[in-house]
Design an enzyme around this catalytic site. Structure first.
Site, PDB file in Angstrom:
ATOM      1  N   ASP A 159       2.567   3.865   9.012  1.00  0.00           N
ATOM      2  CA  ASP A 159       2.690   3.032  10.206  1.00  0.00           C
ATOM      3  C   ASP A 159       1.608   3.420  11.202  1.00  0.00           C
ATOM      4  O   ASP A 159       1.266   4.601  11.332  1.00  0.00           O
ATOM      5  CB  ASP A 159       4.072   3.194  10.847  1.00  0.00           C
ATOM      6  CG  ASP A 159       4.355   2.110  11.878  1.00  0.00           C
ATOM      7  OD1 ASP A 159       5.071   1.159  11.557  1.00  0.00           O
ATOM      8  OD2 ASP A 159       3.855   2.222  13.022  1.00  0.00           O
TER       9      ASP A 159
ATOM     10  N   ARG B 235      16.689  -2.436  17.829  1.00  0.00           N
ATOM     11  CA  ARG B 235      16.808  -2.779  16.411  1.00  0.00           C
ATOM     12  C   ARG B 235      16.210  -1.727  15.467  1.00  0.00           C
ATOM     13  O   ARG B 235      16.478  -1.771  14.261  1.00  0.00           O
ATOM     14  CB  ARG B 235      16.138  -4.131  16.142  1.00  0.00           C
ATOM     15  CG  ARG B 235      14.633  -4.096  16.385  1.00  0.00           C
ATOM     16  CD  ARG B 235      14.011  -5.469  16.563  1.00  0.00           C
ATOM     17  NE  ARG B 235      12.577  -5.367  16.823  1.00  0.00           N
ATOM     18  CZ  ARG B 235      12.052  -5.085  17.996  1.00  0.00           C
ATOM     19  NH1 ARG B 235      12.824  -4.847  19.033  1.00  0.00           N
ATOM     20  NH2 ARG B 235      10.739  -5.033  18.157  1.00  0.00           N
TER      21      ARG B 235
ATOM     22  N   LYS C  36       5.529   6.263  15.113  1.00  0.00           N
ATOM     23  CA  LYS C  36       6.745   5.938  14.369  1.00  0.00           C
ATOM     24  C   LYS C  36       6.840   6.721  13.061  1.00  0.00           C
ATOM     25  O   LYS C  36       7.928   7.144  12.668  1.00  0.00           O
ATOM     26  CB  LYS C  36       6.810   4.434  14.099  1.00  0.00           C
ATOM     27  CG  LYS C  36       7.053   3.616  15.348  1.00  0.00           C
ATOM     28  CD  LYS C  36       7.143   2.126  15.044  1.00  0.00           C
ATOM     29  CE  LYS C  36       7.349   1.341  16.328  1.00  0.00           C
ATOM     30  NZ  LYS C  36       7.396  -0.118  16.095  1.00  0.00           N
TER      31      LYS C  36
ATOM     32  N   ASN D 117       3.249  -8.738   9.395  1.00  0.00           N
ATOM     33  CA  ASN D 117       2.115  -9.667   9.390  1.00  0.00           C
ATOM     34  C   ASN D 117       1.669 -10.017   7.978  1.00  0.00           C
ATOM     35  O   ASN D 117       1.856  -9.262   7.035  1.00  0.00           O
ATOM     36  CB  ASN D 117       0.951  -9.109  10.216  1.00  0.00           C
ATOM     37  CG  ASN D 117       0.296  -7.912   9.583  1.00  0.00           C
ATOM     38  OD1 ASN D 117      -0.626  -8.048   8.795  1.00  0.00           O
ATOM     39  ND2 ASN D 117       0.779  -6.713   9.920  1.00  0.00           N
TER      40      ASN D 117
ATOM     41  N   CYS E 168       1.199 -16.280  -5.350  1.00  0.00           N
ATOM     42  CA  CYS E 168       1.787 -17.442  -6.031  1.00  0.00           C
ATOM     43  C   CYS E 168       2.768 -18.142  -5.092  1.00  0.00           C
ATOM     44  O   CYS E 168       2.819 -19.375  -5.026  1.00  0.00           O
ATOM     45  CB  CYS E 168       2.545 -17.014  -7.286  1.00  0.00           C
ATOM     46  SG  CYS E 168       1.565 -16.407  -8.653  1.00  0.00           S
TER      47      CYS E 168
ATOM     48  N   CYS F  68       8.681 -11.474  16.560  1.00  0.00           N
ATOM     49  CA  CYS F  68       9.791 -10.919  17.340  1.00  0.00           C
ATOM     50  C   CYS F  68       9.472 -10.899  18.829  1.00  0.00           C
ATOM     51  O   CYS F  68      10.379 -10.965  19.664  1.00  0.00           O
ATOM     52  CB  CYS F  68      10.105  -9.500  16.869  1.00  0.00           C
ATOM     53  SG  CYS F  68      10.648  -9.403  15.156  1.00  0.00           S
TER      54      CYS F  68
ATOM     55  N   CYS G  56      -2.926 -12.806  -9.499  1.00  0.00           N
ATOM     56  CA  CYS G  56      -2.258 -12.303 -10.701  1.00  0.00           C
ATOM     57  C   CYS G  56      -2.732 -12.977 -11.984  1.00  0.00           C
ATOM     58  O   CYS G  56      -2.568 -12.413 -13.065  1.00  0.00           O
ATOM     59  CB  CYS G  56      -0.738 -12.402 -10.559  1.00  0.00           C
ATOM     60  SG  CYS G  56      -0.073 -14.060 -10.479  1.00  0.00           S
TER      61      CYS G  56
END
Length: 344
Positions: free
Chosen positions: A57, A68, A83, A128, A171, A184, A244
């Site tokens: 992070d 939260r 964090k 993101n 995909c 948020c 892929c």
């Protein structure tokens, strides 16, 4: 004492059992993003006994996170602890037998392969799109399963991605949105939805690590409207997928049009974010999205936004998707601010 004693209630669950617990103890997981989702995921994986957990992070704890982000407290916010470090401290107290490696870094093209290629499972705690495409490239290139998850407002979704077996992230989402999604910080988020989605991601990681069959669906739910939808994606691989099918890892390729450049503008305390793949921005729509979060001024050519909770920062968005983040020379901070308010 039997080293598995602390996991006795988990071992009693027959689909895991003694053998499954041994697999967990010998497994290596990486969690990318230690916000609301990542905190839940990390808590479950460490308590479940996954032997090595890497916590990645770039951000630090703020007071507004505490509603939260369940691994942090007011002291973490007061100290502005990174964090990754704050989470590692809590988790080591929860389970000292797990090796926890905190990494204070922005996952990007320079470090993604180093940080993710030696791992058995990758779990998405990000907020993101671009980071998820980067994770997907590494996962497909090194044949590592990963769990995608996202939550905003009262809604969330998750899916398991097993390279060569399931559809990959590209995909499912072929085109990079280049931001302008809900975040948020623009529409809010309810803590129960992040708990629920993070818990789903954690159990899917555990299933994969013990060799059980994961959820075959892209699952979406809204806890405010009490709606739930499962879309089976097991047959959804795109035979022409650049990632892929063709093994073109554009998000690991510096010459790719999918890349963005981050440049500190000399003497201006400004970071410029410039996407190679240009996309016309609907400034009117973006202004409506941002109005609840700060001051917005726009004309036909650009939008200027000043967040209420960071008066030192101003974001300028141009119609060709170029962005200036005024008020910092720190590229990592600029990325964080951009992803909070613009959405990628």
């Amino acid at each position: 004492m039997d080293p598995l004693h602390r996991y006795s209630r988990q071992v009693l669950f027959k689909p895991i059992g003694h053998d499954g617990q041994e697999k967990l103890i010998s497994s290596r997981a990486a969690i990318v993003g230690l916000g609301a989702l990542g905190a839940v995921i990390a808590n479950h994986l460490v308590r479940s006994g996954v032997g090595f957990v890497r916590l990645i992070d770039r951000d630090f704890v703020e007071l507004t996170n505490l509603q939260r982000q369940t691994l942090y407290d007011e002291e973490d916010a007061r100290l502005n602890l990174p964090k990754a470090m704050a989470a590692a401290q809590k988790l080591k107290e929860i389970n000292s037998t797990v090796e926890i490696e905190p990494v204070i870094a922005d996952l990007n093209i320079d470090n993604a392969e180093e940080l993710l290629s030696d791992i058995d499972i990758i779990v998405d705690g990000t907020d993101n799109f671009m980071t998820r495409y980067l994770i997907n490239d590494v996962a497909v290139k090194y044949d590592i399963p990963w769990i995608y998850g996202g939550a905003v407002s009262s809604r969330g979704m998750f899916a398991v991605i097993k390279p060569g077996i399931t559809p990959c992230y590209r995909c499912l989402f072929p085109t990079v949105p280049l931001g302008r999604g809900e975040t948020c910080d623009t529409v809010g988020v309810l803590s129960p939805i992040t708990d629920i989605i993070g818990s789903f991601e954690a159990i899917e990681a555990i299933k994969l690590l013990v060799g059980a069959d994961p959820n075959p669906s892209l699952t979406q739910l809204d806890i405010w409207d009490n709606s739930f939808m499962d879309m089976n994606i097991s047959e959804g691989r795109n035979p022409k997928c650049p990632t892929c099918a063709n093994h073109e890892f554009e998000f690991l390729d510096r010459s790719s049009n999918e890349q963005a450049t981050y440049t500190t503008l000399c003497g201006r305390e400004t970071v410029q974010i410039n996407y190679r793949k240009k996309a016309k921005v609907d400034l009117k729509s973006l202004a409506g999205q941002l109005q609840k979060s700060g001051k917005v001024a726009a004309n036909d050519f650009l939008l200027r936004f000043s967040p209420e909770d960071d008066q030192q920062i101003t974001i300028v968005v141009f119609t060709d998707s170029r962005v200036l983040v005024h008020g910092t020379n720190d590229i990592s901070k600029a990325k964080t601010v951009y992803s909070k308010y613009i959405g990628s």
